[in-house]
Design an enzyme around this catalytic site. Structure first.
Site, PDB file in Angstrom:
ATOM      1  CG  LEU A 117      -1.930  -1.147   1.322  1.00  0.00           C
ATOM      2  CD1 LEU A 117      -2.713  -1.065   2.625  1.00  0.00           C
ATOM      3  CD2 LEU A 117      -2.877  -1.140   0.129  1.00  0.00           C
ATOM      4  CG  HIS A 118       2.986   4.529   2.137  1.00  0.00           C
ATOM      5  ND1 HIS A 118       3.297   5.530   1.243  1.00  0.00           N
ATOM      6  CD2 HIS A 118       3.563   4.897   3.315  1.00  0.00           C
ATOM      7  CE1 HIS A 118       4.033   6.443   1.842  1.00  0.00           C
ATOM      8  NE2 HIS A 118       4.205   6.091   3.095  1.00  0.00           N
ATOM      9  CG  PHE A 119       7.607   0.550   0.133  1.00  0.00           C
ATOM     10  CD1 PHE A 119       7.860  -0.280   1.201  1.00  0.00           C
ATOM     11  CD2 PHE A 119       7.402  -0.018  -1.119  1.00  0.00           C
ATOM     12  CE1 PHE A 119       7.915  -1.657   1.037  1.00  0.00           C
ATOM     13  CE2 PHE A 119       7.458  -1.380  -1.293  1.00  0.00           C
ATOM     14  CZ  PHE A 119       7.717  -2.202  -0.214  1.00  0.00           C
ATOM     15  CB  SER A 120       7.837   5.734   4.584  1.00  0.00           C
ATOM     16  OG  SER A 120       7.931   5.024   5.808  1.00  0.00           O
ATOM     17  N   GLY A 173      10.861   4.411   6.835  1.00  0.00           N
ATOM     18  CA  GLY A 173      10.675   3.749   8.122  1.00  0.00           C
ATOM     19  C   GLY A 173      10.190   2.320   7.990  1.00  0.00           C
ATOM     20  N   GLY A 195       7.392  -0.516   5.368  1.00  0.00           N
ATOM     21  CA  GLY A 195       6.289  -0.605   4.427  1.00  0.00           C
ATOM     22  C   GLY A 195       4.943  -0.709   5.118  1.00  0.00           C
ATOM     23  CE  LYS A 248       1.510   2.449  10.031  1.00  0.00           C
ATOM     24  NZ  LYS A 248       1.113   3.745  10.638  1.00  0.00           N
ATOM     25  CG  ASP A 306       0.371  13.291  10.454  1.00  0.00           C
ATOM     26  OD1 ASP A 306       0.485  14.371   9.846  1.00  0.00           O
ATOM     27  OD2 ASP A 306       0.901  12.242  10.060  1.00  0.00           O
TER      28      ASP A 306
END
Length: 875
Positions: free
Chosen positions: A232-235, A237, A239, A255, A365
């Site tokens: 769904l998303h990578f950063s 910090g 995935g 997460k 946030d």
């Protein structure tokens, strides 16, 4: 925030800049003050300090060693590496300071290179093995982030990767200039630095590293009761993955958090924040506006939080899908429908945030990416996600990772910080992205509020209340716009031009050598502070051709800096564009000196883009021949035109997607640049074969366009469609229009008719020339059918982005995080576009003046004397 821009925001609150200007506030590590060892060479870059034995002959590529570290241990690790490398004569480099280290390891830093603190360059595999073995003992017990691009040696902070030692470049598959290494055939190929260890196909892994590769491959999720089904998303910090509970079949979200990676401004890593998030979610258990926490576990050193899967769409995506100001078929009914929907969403989001506050939690946030709506546009359930920076109400904490458009001023914390972000959201659902401007000039909120009330049928009290929260007081009268309104454009032009010029000139720094005017971050690349797109040449060109004046001192700066080595030959990114600008400034002899300095031989690896490649060079040579009559420029132009014709290919020799892994479409980077070059060559020769080539190039770009449901034709980029001047359909339309003045083509005429609406939309994220509203003003003021009425409307709408600066008027650059004065992204580009619409003398983008303004000086011929090819070759 786009991660590569983050580090350039640290040095200055108004402009993108390097930390070199702020060393007193962000000092280097103390070890950087050590004297350079006798017999050693030392060099500095923005982020690294380099050391090597003087005269040492390093290979151009090979196995390099990287050392990672936690921030508290960094200086000790660097000192150990320094002592080891100097004693053994090994070249090495290390990050300059703590602030740079934090940014390189931050949540949104580039995952492939994050974690590197020290790099060491062994000369061969024997030295590689010995160095790893000895350093492993010296650094035993040191913790640091895993370097994803590398293979870990043992369980400590040592990593290895095969790659380039010397800085060499080549073009990748989509024409981008990238770092390169040499393959087995001696060809330069991209030096891939992705977020996973990969060995070049012609390189054999040293035998002593095989056990370490096996250990890396042994770490899997096997035995965990969850199967990963997608990303769904990578950063940096970790995935975020879509998974399924193998025991129940239920969809879940996993997460991941990597230790010592994904640092925030307080130095907390991803693991610390994930543990904190789990604790917050436990506190919020049972709330319908929060995903249910399912599990928490570790695999190896990585931590995983498992939560309920919410089948929803982010509010950000829904705004983009539904917003009426991006539609060509906008109506009052669409505006009213959107306003009703947006107000309903805001009511639901406020209720969700209030539910958190009642449980004693500050979200911290809040922004549209962290709000999911189950069921899409018509959904009722709003779910808040991502509680990494949430906090108990009583602690009154300020957010540490807040979205820049929603970050509160320093005096607000706790619940007040959430209220501020919620107020920004009230503006942001109607004016997406422009809340970014509040960090540059918070009083802008009053003007944004007024524009929203004028544009949408919303209760004024709703927006005024949000503005009051943002400003901390009753909204003052909005600052009057300096932009002339439709109907009084020409009367307002001199004052508007003066205001823009005042802000631009006030920002000048002639005492610096890297740049004269602040602009986009690419100006800190070689030649970037000088060139036409982002450097001094473009700014001085825009000031001069719009009648805003010339500054001899600044022109001398440009001439002086253009003489420095390392600047490429491209038009918008290099010396040919500088020569063009100097000629426009009346400095013809200096322009010819710069053009001749590029040499008669073209460097290898130039692509087919107008921005940096062969077509821009050919057009510059045609221009210089037009104004001087010197045959050498005609001959060089002819050779380049022939070379582009040979490499062009056929209409279907491009994929249907632009960008990413594919070549780009559009005026600046796509096939419309070669088409423009062929058209100019045709206008000087009358050779119909050049029109044939232009048609092929245009068909390549139209192949990468797609029709939207409202009738617009935009470039298809896979993840979005693009209307803009540089990579979008607006730039293609300019070249189509020029082609149709020479030869009718029904398909081209229909395509142009479908492109024209992209220039009249009511909302664009940015204001700049290449990728914003100014580019649309330029398009509406150019070509065979300019539209002054539509241009006037777009000029008035620049009010969404205008900002005061030093008594003048300025505009934000790319990403809206800082002001920019350059041509491509900032105020100079807005000035040039306004000049195209309002100036009493002809103003245009280079090479987009009406056909016939330049007279032919004789036929273009190749060096051998034959005519330019009239039929396409193959790539």
């Amino acid at each position: 925030m786009i991660s590569k821009y983050e580090i350039y925001c640290l040095a200055d609150p108004l402009f993108y800049d390097t930390l070199d200007t702020k060393r007193a506030e962000h000092p280097d590590f103390a070890i950087a003050a050590r004297p350079t060892p006798d017999g050693w060479a030392h060099a500095e870059s923005e982020t690294w300090l380099h050391y090597a034995p003087a005269g040492a002959a390093l290979p151009t590529q090979g196995w390099k060693i990287h050392i990672s570290s936690s921030v508290p241990e960094a200086e000790r690790v660097i000192a150990a590496a320094w002592d080891y490398c100097v004693h053994r004569g090994l070249a090495f480099k290390f990050l300059r300071g703590r602030r740079v280290m934090t940014m390189q390891n931050s949540k949104y830093a580039f995952r492939g290179s994050s974690g590197k603190l020290v790099t060491i360059y062994p000369v061969d595999e024997a030295q590689l093995e010995l160095t790893l073995k000895e350093l492993a003992e010296i650094l035993d017990g040191v913790d640091g982030p895993y370097i994803l691009s590398d293979l870990r040696y043992g369980e400590g902070p040592l990593f290895v990767r095969y790659g380039g030692f010397a800085e060499r470049h080549c073009l990748d598959d989509n024409g981008e200039r990238v770092l390169a290494i040499e393959n087995a055939a001696g060809e330069l190929v991209p030096d891939v630095r992705g977020p996973a260890f990969a060995l070049p196909s012609w390189v054999t892994l040293p035998a002593f590293l095989e056990p370490h590769l096996a250990a890396r491959n042994a770490v899997t999720l096997e035995g965990v009761p969850y199967a990963v089904e997608g990303v769904l998303h990578f950063s940096n910090g970790g995935g975020v993955y879509l998974g399924r509970d193998s025991r129940t079949g239920e969809k879940v979200v996993l997460k991941e958090a990597r230790p010592h990676a994904g640092l925030d401004v307080e130095g907390r890593d991803a693991v610390t924040r994930l543990r904190h998030e789990a604790a917050i979610m436990e506190r919020l258990a049972g709330l319908d506006v929060v995903p249910t926490l399912r599990d928490y576990f570790t695999v190896g050193e990585h931590h995983f939080l498992v939560q309920e899967y919410v089948d929803g769409t982010s509010l950000s995506q829904l705004i983009a899908q539904k917003h009426p100001l991006t539609r060509a078929d906008r109506t009052p009914e669409l505006d009213a429908d959107y306003a009703e929907w947006a107000i309903g969403m805001l009511t639901k989001v406020r209720a969700a945030v209030s539910a958190l506050h009642e449980r004693g939690v500050v979200f911290g946030d809040l922004h549209p990416f962290n709000i999911l709506v189950e069921g899409g546009v018509d959904g009722d359930r709003v779910v808040l996600i991502d509680f990494e920076v949430s906090s108990p109400v009583e602690e009154r904490r300020r957010p540490t990772l807040a979205n820049p458009g929603f970050v509160p001023p320093r005096e607000l914390a706790g619940v007040e910080a959430d209220e501020y972000a919620l107020a920004c959201l009230h503006l942001g659902v109607f004016a997406p992205m422009t809340t970014m401007l509040l960090q540059l000039h918070r009083p802008k909120a009053a003007q944004l509020g007024r524009l929203i009330i004028e544009t949408f049928p919303v209760p004024p009290a709703l927006i005024q209340g949000a503005v009051r929260t943002i400003l901390g007081q009753d909204p003052p009268a909005p600052e009057p716009s300096r932009l002339p309104r439709p109907g009084r454009l020409t009367q307002g032009w001199p004052a508007l031009r003066e205001a823009l010029a005042k802000a631009i000139l006030a920002s000048a720094t002639p005492d610096r050598e890297d740049r004269l005017f602040p602009g986009d971050i690419v100006q800190f690349e070689p030649g970037g502070g000088v060139n036409l797109a982002n450097g001094a040449a473009g700014v001085l060109y825009a000031l001069a051709v719009t009648g805003a004046g010339r500054v001899p001192e600044h022109e001398e700066w440009l001439i002086r800096q253009a003489a420095r080595p390392g600047i490429g030959p491209g038009f918008y990114n290099g010396l040919h564009g500088v020569a063009y600008a100097l000629d426009a400034l009346g400095r013809r002899e200096e322009a010819l000196d710069v053009a001749r300095r590029c040499g008669r031989e073209l460097p290898e690896g130039l692509d087919l883009s107008l921005y940096r490649g062969l077509p821009g060079i050919a057009l510059a040579m045609m221009h210089l021949h037009d104004v001087t009559g010197e045959p050498e420029f005609r001959e060089r132009a002819a050779r380049v035109v022939a070379l582009v014709a040979d490499r062009l290919g056929g209409p279907d020799d491009v994929p249907e997607i632009s960008g990413g892994r594919h070549p780009h479409a559009g005026l600046m980077y796509g096939s419309s640049g070669p088409a423009l070059m062929f058209l100019h060559a045709y206008e000087r020769t009358g050779d119909p074969g050049l029109l044939d080539l232009a048609a092929i190039a245009l068909r390549q770009d139209l192949r990468r366009c797609v029709g939207r449901e409202d009738g617009q034709l935009q470039v298809q980029q896979g993840w979005r469609t693009n209307p803009y001047l540089d990579e979008g359909s607006a730039g293609i339309g300019l070249v189509l229009d020029r082609y149709l003045t020479h030869r009718h083509d029904e398909t081209f005429a229909e395509s142009l008719a479908a492109i024209r609406p992209v220039t009249t939309l009511h909302y664009y994220v940015q204001s700049g020339l290449f990728a914003g509203r100014a580019g649309m003003i330029a398009c509406l003021s150019s070509g065979s059918h300019p539209d002054p009425e539509a241009a006037a409307a777009q000029i008035a709408r620049l009010a969404w982005h205008e900002l005061p600066h030093q008594g003048g008027l300025a505009f934000p650059g790319a990403q809206l995080l800082r002001l920019s004065m350059d041509l491509a992204t900032g105020s100079a580009g807005v000035l040039l576009a306004l000049g195209a619409a309002l100036h009493d003398e002809p103003v245009s983008l280079p090479f987009l003046e009406p056909p016939g303004r330049s007279e032919a000086q004789g036929p273009l011929r190749t060096a051998a004397g034959s005519n330019v090819p009239t039929s396409p070759g193959r790539r």
